[in-house]
Design a protein around this motif. Structure first.
Motif, PDB file in Angstrom:
ATOM      1  N   PHE A 286       0.831  -1.203   0.000  1.00 31.65           N
ATOM      2  CA  PHE A 286       0.000   0.000   0.000  1.00 31.65           C
ATOM      3  C   PHE A 286       0.872   1.263   0.000  1.00 31.65           C
ATOM      4  O   PHE A 286       0.556   2.261  -0.632  1.00 31.65           O
ATOM      5  CB  PHE A 286      -0.941  -0.037   1.205  1.00 31.65           C
ATOM      6  CG  PHE A 286      -1.797   1.174   1.359  1.00 31.65           C
ATOM      7  CD1 PHE A 286      -2.606   1.598   0.317  1.00 31.65           C
ATOM      8  CD2 PHE A 286      -1.801   1.905   2.540  1.00 31.65           C
ATOM      9  CE1 PHE A 286      -3.399   2.721   0.452  1.00 31.65           C
ATOM     10  CE2 PHE A 286      -2.587   3.028   2.685  1.00 31.65           C
ATOM     11  CZ  PHE A 286      -3.382   3.436   1.642  1.00 31.65           C
TER      12      PHE A 286
ATOM     13  N   SER B 123      -6.709   8.288   9.794  1.00 37.69           N
ATOM     14  CA  SER B 123      -7.168   6.927  10.005  1.00 37.69           C
ATOM     15  C   SER B 123      -7.403   6.273   8.658  1.00 37.69           C
ATOM     16  O   SER B 123      -7.755   6.929   7.685  1.00 37.69           O
ATOM     17  CB  SER B 123      -8.415   6.887  10.879  1.00 37.69           C
ATOM     18  OG  SER B 123      -9.454   7.542  10.243  1.00 37.69           O
ATOM     19  N   CYS B 124      -7.158   4.985   8.621  1.00 42.09           N
ATOM     20  CA  CYS B 124      -7.166   4.269   7.356  1.00 42.09           C
ATOM     21  C   CYS B 124      -8.235   3.185   7.417  1.00 42.09           C
ATOM     22  O   CYS B 124      -8.196   2.306   8.272  1.00 42.09           O
ATOM     23  CB  CYS B 124      -5.791   3.658   7.138  1.00 42.09           C
ATOM     24  SG  CYS B 124      -5.715   2.608   5.701  1.00 42.09           S
TER      25      CYS B 124
ATOM     26  N   GLN C 220     -10.467  -0.927  10.147  1.00 44.48           N
ATOM     27  CA  GLN C 220      -9.399   0.052  10.104  1.00 44.48           C
ATOM     28  C   GLN C 220      -8.100  -0.594  10.552  1.00 44.48           C
ATOM     29  O   GLN C 220      -8.108  -1.523  11.348  1.00 44.48           O
ATOM     30  CB  GLN C 220      -9.750   1.222  11.033  1.00 44.48           C
ATOM     31  CG  GLN C 220     -11.070   1.846  10.666  1.00 44.48           C
ATOM     32  CD  GLN C 220     -11.160   3.302  11.020  1.00 44.48           C
ATOM     33  OE1 GLN C 220     -10.480   3.781  11.913  1.00 44.48           O
ATOM     34  NE2 GLN C 220     -12.003   4.033  10.318  1.00 44.48           N
ATOM     35  N   VAL C 221      -7.014  -0.115   9.991  1.00 43.00           N
ATOM     36  CA  VAL C 221      -5.721  -0.673  10.359  1.00 43.00           C
ATOM     37  C   VAL C 221      -4.863   0.400  11.008  1.00 43.00           C
ATOM     38  O   VAL C 221      -5.103   1.590  10.856  1.00 43.00           O
ATOM     39  CB  VAL C 221      -4.975  -1.241   9.128  1.00 43.00           C
ATOM     40  CG1 VAL C 221      -5.593  -2.536   8.691  1.00 43.00           C
ATOM     41  CG2 VAL C 221      -4.942  -0.235   8.009  1.00 43.00           C
ATOM     42  N   GLU C 222      -3.838  -0.070  11.719  1.00 41.89           N
ATOM     43  CA  GLU C 222      -2.993   0.875  12.441  1.00 41.89           C
ATOM     44  C   GLU C 222      -1.787   1.308  11.644  1.00 41.89           C
ATOM     45  O   GLU C 222      -1.143   2.295  11.971  1.00 41.89           O
ATOM     46  CB  GLU C 222      -2.547   0.243  13.763  1.00 41.89           C
ATOM     47  CG  GLU C 222      -3.659   0.302  14.792  1.00 41.89           C
ATOM     48  CD  GLU C 222      -3.301  -0.418  16.070  1.00 41.89           C
ATOM     49  OE1 GLU C 222      -2.239  -1.057  16.108  1.00 41.89           O
ATOM     50  OE2 GLU C 222      -4.100  -0.336  17.001  1.00 41.89           O
ATOM     51  N   SER C 223      -1.463   0.542  10.615  1.00 39.95           N
ATOM     52  CA  SER C 223      -0.256   0.874   9.873  1.00 39.95           C
ATOM     53  C   SER C 223      -0.504   0.662   8.389  1.00 39.95           C
ATOM     54  O   SER C 223      -1.383  -0.106   7.999  1.00 39.95           O
ATOM     55  CB  SER C 223       0.877  -0.019  10.383  1.00 39.95           C
ATOM     56  OG  SER C 223       1.697  -0.415   9.314  1.00 39.95           O
ATOM     57  N   ASP C 224       0.263   1.361   7.560  1.00 40.76           N
ATOM     58  CA  ASP C 224       0.045   1.207   6.122  1.00 40.76           C
ATOM     59  C   ASP C 224       1.000   0.181   5.513  1.00 40.76           C
ATOM     60  O   ASP C 224       1.263   0.187   4.330  1.00 40.76           O
ATOM     61  CB  ASP C 224       0.151   2.551   5.405  1.00 40.76           C
ATOM     62  CG  ASP C 224       1.490   3.221   5.649  1.00 40.76           C
ATOM     63  OD1 ASP C 224       2.344   2.613   6.315  1.00 40.76           O
ATOM     64  OD2 ASP C 224       1.676   4.353   5.179  1.00 40.76           O
TER      65      ASP C 224
ATOM     66  N   VAL D 141      -8.316   6.902   3.371  1.00 47.09           N
ATOM     67  CA  VAL D 141      -7.486   7.491   4.421  1.00 47.09           C
ATOM     68  C   VAL D 141      -7.955   8.918   4.644  1.00 47.09           C
ATOM     69  O   VAL D 141      -7.930   9.737   3.732  1.00 47.09           O
ATOM     70  CB  VAL D 141      -5.986   7.472   4.058  1.00 47.09           C
ATOM     71  CG1 VAL D 141      -5.157   7.997   5.224  1.00 47.09           C
ATOM     72  CG2 VAL D 141      -5.543   6.074   3.693  1.00 47.09           C
TER      73      VAL D 141
END
Ligand code: SF4
Ligand code: SF4
Lengths: 368, 406
Positions: B283, B300-301, B311-315, B328
């Motif tokens: 990503f 936030s993603c 939702q995830v915490e990291s890309d 995002v």
């Protein structure tokens, strides 16, 4: 890159509770202004103690006092609870204002100011704050205040000569003179300052429906119930024309329309699902008519809705699912109930007035 | 608003997850330093006894296996392949005309069409349960009032139709329903209408601006009872036109599923774009290609459907076959108001249960009442939360209630 996470959804629809409260607020203010003007124009009896302007000013004063007291009670309560910081946001002020205005609008202009103050305090404190404030109460605090006022200060705020009272007398044979035009624009002695022009109320009704403040299903069912029951009573007791007039007076005077707009579908104290909403509205509608016809009270809306509020938690806790089957069942039972009740009340009334039947019908001829 | 169409088909490396939510065990079929071709099996994941192939989406050298997070934030094994940019394709059979059911099924599985649409009610493409109805969604939505991509439909209506019919054949469906948008442009509608005339495909026109769980209602109409959370259990396969088009390519052209369309939206990007991207691309690469984030703080993603995605915490995740959209945005803390008991959530629920009452029961901790309210039937569509004027996360309460009664 690290993100902050929340729970979905990432978007909501356009509806907001705050928006609804604000719309209600706007509607109430419009109505308040209109009622003051109407009070100033309503013709008075020759020997009246107050002039029109006095009454209009009194109405204005009542609303101002209602609002101020209601807000103050909430603020003091918040201070005592140590939660005053929540009043820093503007939206917290709207609901107390609405409550205060509604209470004032629901009392007659003869109400002494001290009675209003005490009623507002009781309504807001015992009806709302004790339960946890906005969103948590069981009984509509407005109605608690109004009921309290009627029970405690009933003597000081006597009302005579409202169209509904005249109707009650009419079935005993006295003569009634009402003009349709006055009824529509609210030019008559009313049970409460807010019971103004039915046309204006209807406009407000439409506005609040569009903005989704009112649940149409509750209000319409409630109006329909009152309509059908009064039609039934009229059918048993009068000729066709009498029946129509009886229904008309029941629909457009008193608190019928005011109730439909501001009271029955007040969301917090009414049920939450489709079937229960309909059942609730039918019960309230029937009770309104029962009280109007059978009791000595001039108006039944307040009591009826409070009773409906009483049933709400029970209804909310028994319903299981909203299915089409359940909906049909509710509608069928409601219709049967309406037919039975209107028949029953109709005949109870008839036994009292049977000999006056023809004369009464003739008397109503004057209206149209 | 999506304003651009972009492609990102040649990443330096691809990161392919070899397990998923259902198939947690996998056996590697390649070793480090191996050269692989596009479409070659690099691992087999197991769901029960069934082995599902994981295929390479680029040709090149296997660099090894690494643990990374996937779109659900779970740490799982990813095979890393260095792209030699030659795109050497393993040879696959192509089929014309009528194709036997079993062959379609095998080919779909072998060439990577298995779990392509995951959000909302979409089902996997699998045939271990009898299927009676096929529903295909031609509406591409990631947010209300919406980003739609109809170019593909206009250009490839014939292929899509053929793909839908192949899928129908594969699952031996008795009815085939194609869901199209009321606001679809006329050209797309004409093309699709022309293509499906004389087939068993029926059109169902939907108002995509109304969020009311209409797909669920159509499924319900098809089987004449309330479907469960997994439509496959009710004999319904529900998928997208993207899958239909891929099915066409797999059977008719022998092309494995190696790319997919992903919508990148949200106010954290300079522009929003619809990407044609190689499956397995990180990503991060896409973000870089799009010009990075406008803001480095508090974003936030959100992946997948805006109502029910996650939702995830990291890309650091890679684009898997089942990621169709990523949003995002600046982090917004929505303040909840008190429930005003308006009943909007009860009215919208497509399964006819009463989320407000469930929430009430959960607050009072009455297990019996939670069971009595059919809390189990919730399909977690998120509509109740979406409509709530007080912005209460009603679905979370329903989930909590579900967990309480087990
Ligand atoms: S309770 Fe909410 S999430 Fe569950 S099915 Fe109903 S609307 Fe959807
Ligand atoms: S929609 Fe929100 S405010 Fe309305 S009843 Fe449901 S939870 Fe309460």
């Amino acid at each position: 890159m690290n993100f902050t996470t929340t729970k979905p959804p990432v978007k909501y629809n356009q509806q907001r509770s705050l928006k609804r409260a604000l719309n209600l607020n706007i509607a109430l203010i419009v109505l308040a202004i209109a009622s003051v003007i109407l009070r100033a124009l309503t013709p008075l009896a020759e020997d009246a103690a107050m002039t029109n302007l006095d009454i209009a000013f009194k109405a204005f004063l009542m609303m101002a006092v209602g609002v101020i007291v209601s807000v103050m009670v909430e603020v003091f309560y918040a201070i005592s609870e140590g939660t005053i910081q929540k009043f820093e946001v503007y939206k917290r002020w709207i609901d107390p204002i609405n409550t205060g205005l509604l209470i004032a609008l629901l009392l007659p202009s003869t109400t002494p100011i001290y009675a209003l103050v005490i009623s507002v305090i009781v309504g807001v404190y015992a009806g709302k704050l004790v339960f946890g404030g906005y969103g948590y109460y069981i009984f509509n605090p407005v109605l608690v205040a109004v009921l309290f006022a009627h029970l405690t200060f009933g003597g000081q705020m006597d009302i005579t000569g409202t169209p509904l009272l005249l109707m009650k007398e009419a079935v005993f044979g006295s003569s009634v003179e009402l003009s349709l035009q006055s009824l529509l624009i609210g030019n008559y002695t009313a049970v409460a300052i807010g019971s103004t022009s039915v046309l204006l109320l209807f406009a407000v009704f439409v506005y609040l429906c569009v903005t989704k403040v009112i649940d149409l299903r509750i209000s319409i069912t409630y109006l329909l119930t009152i309509f059908l029951v009064s039609l039934g009573i009229g059918f048993i007791n009068f000729t066709t024309q009498g029946m129509l007039i009886y229904t008309l007076v029941n629909m457009i005077t008193g608190l019928t329309m005011f109730g439909a707009v501001f009271l029955v579908s007040e969301s917090v104290s009414s049920p939450t699902s489709r079937e229960t909403k309909i059942a609730y509205a039918v019960i309230v509608g029937i009770l309104v008519m029962l009280i109007r016809v059978l009791s000595a009270e001039p108006e039944g809306v307040v009591f009826a809705i409070l009773f409906g509020n009483l049933l709400t938690p029970f209804m909310n806790r028994t319903v299981k699912r909203s299915q089409t089957k359940g909906l049909i069942k509710t509608v069928v039972i409601s219709i049967v109930a309406i037919v039975i009740v209107s028949g029953a009340i109709g005949f109870i009334v008839q036994s009292r007035i049977i000999e006056n039947l023809n004369e009464t019908a003739a008397l109503f001829g004057g209206i149209l | 608003m999506i304003t651009e169409n972009k492609t990102y088909l040649d990443p330096r490396k691809v990161y392919l997850p070899i397990t998923d939510e259902d198939a947690r065990v996998a056996s590697l079929q390649v070793a480090e330093e191996d050269e692989v071709k596009v479409g070659q099996i690099i691992a087999k994941k197991y769901r029960g006894k069934e082995a599902i192939p994981v295929i390479a989406t680029v040709s090149g050298k296997v660099l090894g296996v690494e643990q990374r997070i996937d779109r659900f934030g779970k740490v799982i094994d990813h095979v890393i392949i260095e792209n030699d940019r030659k795109n050497t394709l393993e040879a696959f059979d192509t089929f014309d005309g009528e194709v036997p059911t079993q062959i379609i099924r095998n080919q779909l599985l072998r060439l990577g069409i298995h779990q392509v649409s995951l959000d909302g009610l979409y089902t996997d493409i699998r045939f271990d349960q009898p299927i009676e109805h096929l529903m295909v969604d031609a509406i591409y939505t990631n947010e209300p009032f919406i980003s739609l991509d109809y170019d593909c439909i206009v250009k490839e209506a014939e292929e899509i139709t053929d793909g839908i019919l192949l899928l129908a054949k594969a699952c031996k469906a008795k009815t085939v329903t194609l869901l199209v948008d009321k606001f679809m442009n006329q050209e797309a509608l004409d093309e699709i209408g022309k293509a499906i005339s004389d087939t068993i495909i029926e059109l169902e026109v939907i108002n995509s601006k109304k969020m009311n769980g209409v797909d669920y209602k159509i499924a319900r109409k098809l089987i004449n009872r309330r479907p469960s959370i997994n439509l496959l259990d009710d004999g319904i396969m529900f998928t997208t036109v993207f899958v239909a088009r891929s099915a066409y390519q797999v059977i008719r052209q022998g092309l494995p599923l190696t790319t997919r369309k992903v919508a990148l939206t949200g106010d954290a990007f300079v522009t929003n774009a619809l990407y044609d991207v190689r499956i397995g691309t990180l990503f991060e690469y896409l973000v870089e290609d799009l010009g990075g984030y406008t803001d480095e703080e508090a974003l936030s993603c959100h992946i997948g459907n805006f109502l029910s995605g996650n939702q995830v915490e990291s890309d650091a995740f890679s684009i898997a076959a089942h990621i169709d959209s990523i949003d995002v945005s600046r982090y917004r803390d929505v303040e909840e108001d008190v429930c005003i008991k308006c009943g909007d959530c009860n009215d919208i629920c497509p399964t006819d249960i009463l989320p407000q009452n469930i929430m009430d029961a959960e607050l009072r901790s009455v297990n019996e009442r939670i069971v009595e309210l059919h809390t189990d039937d919730c399909i977690e569509c998120g509509l109740c939360t979406y409509v709530c004027p007080s912005k209460i996360n009603v679905l979370e309460w329903v989930r909590r209630a579900k967990r309480r009664v087990g």
